[in-house]
Design a protein around this motif. Structure first.
Motif, mmCIF file in Angstrom:
data_model
loop_
_atom_site.group_PDB
_atom_site.id
_atom_site.type_symbol
_atom_site.label_atom_id
_atom_site.label_comp_id
_atom_site.label_asym_id
_atom_site.label_seq_id
_atom_site.Cartn_x
_atom_site.Cartn_y
_atom_site.Cartn_z
ATOM 1 N N ALA A 141 2.785 0.604 -0.372
ATOM 2 C CA ALA A 141 3.832 1.468 0.366
ATOM 3 C C ALA A 141 3.872 2.995 0.117
ATOM 4 C CB ALA A 141 5.131 0.741 0.148
ATOM 5 N N LYS A 142 3.543 3.171 -1.077
ATOM 6 C CA LYS A 142 3.657 4.498 -1.428
ATOM 7 C C LYS A 142 2.371 5.473 -0.621
ATOM 8 C CE LYS A 142 6.128 4.545 -5.793
ATOM 9 N NZ LYS A 142 6.156 4.591 -7.267
ATOM 10 N N ARG A 143 1.324 4.487 -0.527
ATOM 11 C CA ARG A 143 0.179 5.291 0.074
ATOM 12 C C ARG A 143 0.309 5.568 1.629
ATOM 13 N NH1 ARG A 143 -4.040 1.286 -3.187
ATOM 14 N NH2 ARG A 143 -4.240 2.500 -5.079
ATOM 15 N N ARG A 144 0.876 4.345 2.095
ATOM 16 C CA ARG A 144 1.487 4.632 3.413
ATOM 17 C C ARG A 144 2.145 5.620 3.807
ATOM 18 N NH1 ARG A 144 4.213 -0.245 5.901
ATOM 19 N NH2 ARG A 144 2.584 -1.320 4.618
ATOM 20 N N ARG A 145 3.202 5.898 3.023
ATOM 21 C CA ARG A 145 4.036 7.017 3.085
ATOM 22 C C ARG A 145 3.513 8.123 3.069
ATOM 23 N NH1 ARG A 145 7.893 5.166 -0.662
ATOM 24 N NH2 ARG A 145 8.342 3.002 -0.335
ATOM 25 N N GLY A 146 2.381 8.220 1.966
ATOM 26 C CA GLY A 146 1.874 9.644 1.646
ATOM 27 C C GLY A 146 0.955 9.971 2.996
ATOM 28 N N SER A 147 0.340 8.973 3.443
ATOM 29 C CA SER A 147 -0.720 9.088 4.423
ATOM 30 C C SER A 147 -0.256 9.532 5.808
ATOM 31 C CB SER A 147 -1.570 8.122 4.602
ATOM 32 O OG SER A 147 -1.006 7.062 5.143
ATOM 33 N N GLN A 148 1.330 9.115 5.983
ATOM 34 C CA GLN A 148 1.929 9.239 7.224
ATOM 35 C C GLN A 148 2.722 10.878 7.160
ATOM 36 O OE1 GLN A 148 5.138 6.413 7.590
ATOM 37 N NE2 GLN A 148 3.506 4.784 8.337
ATOM 38 N N SER A 149 2.412 11.432 6.077
ATOM 39 C CA SER A 149 3.323 12.931 5.741
ATOM 40 C C SER A 149 2.383 13.989 6.453
ATOM 41 C CB SER A 149 3.501 13.096 4.523
ATOM 42 O OG SER A 149 4.135 12.238 3.906
#
Length: 152
Positions: free
Chosen positions: A144-152
Motif C-alpha cells: 500500500a505504501k509503494r502504491r501511494r508513493g507511485s501515485q504521488s
C-alpha cells in the motif's frame, strides 16, 4: 494424596421415566484449565470471526464489481482506521483458524497426541499464527505504501 470423596454419579431419569444413577460429566471443576482448552475455544471463535469477516470482503467485492462511486465508497469505508483494525483482526483470526485446523488434522491422523506434545504444540501454533499474520499484514502495508508513493 487425598482421596476425592465427591459422588461421581447423579440421580437422573431414563427415557422410560425410571430413576437411574448416571455418571457426572467432567466439567471445569474437574479439569485443570490449560492452554489447549483456551486454544480450542479460540479456534471456534476464530472460525466465527473469519466467517463474519467475509461480509466485509463481499462488500468490497460488490464495490469492485459495480465500479465508480460504489467502489470509491467501499474503499473509503474500508480505509477507515477502525475498519483497517477490523481487517487486521480478520486476517489474524483466519490465519489462526487455519493453523489450528492443521493441528487438528495432525491429531486426526493419530499423531502428536501425547500430553507433552500437545502442550508443546500450543505455543508453536500461537507463534506460527503471529509470524504468518505479521508477514501478511507487513507485506500488505508495504504494498500500500509503494502504491501511494507511485501515485504521488
Amino acid at each position: 494424596m487425598v482421596a476425592d470423596r465427591r459422588d461421581p454419579l447423579y440421580e437422573g431419569v431414563n427415557s422410560e421415566g425410571s430413576r437411574v444413577r448416571r455418571p457426572k460429566s467432567p466439567h471445569l471443576t474437574i479439569y485443570k484449565f490449560r492452554l489447549s482448552m483456551l486454544m480450542s475455544i479460540g479456534n471456534r471463535l476464530a472460525g466465527v470471526a473469519s466467517t463474519a469477516g467475509l461480509g466485509m470482503f463481499a462488500y468490497w467485492l460488490r464495490g469492485l464489481a459495480r465500479g465508480g462511486v460504489t467502489y470509491q465508497r467501499s474503499n473509503a469505508l474500508l480505509g477507515h482506521p477502525v475498519a483497517r483494525l477490523t481487517l487486521a483482526g480478520w486476517c489474524a483470526a483466519s490465519i489462526y483458524h487455519l493453523v489450528a485446523g492443521l493441528r487438528h488434522l495432525i491429531w486426526d491422523d493419530a499423531h502428536r497426541l501425547e500430553k507433552t506434545q500437545i502442550n508443546q504444540d500450543g505455543p508453536r501454533t500461537l507463534m506460527m499464527t503471529m509470524m504468518m499474520t505479521t508477514i501478511v499484514l507487513g507485506s500488505l502495508t508495504l504494498r500500500a505504501k509503494r502504491r501511494r508513493g507511485s501515485q504521488s
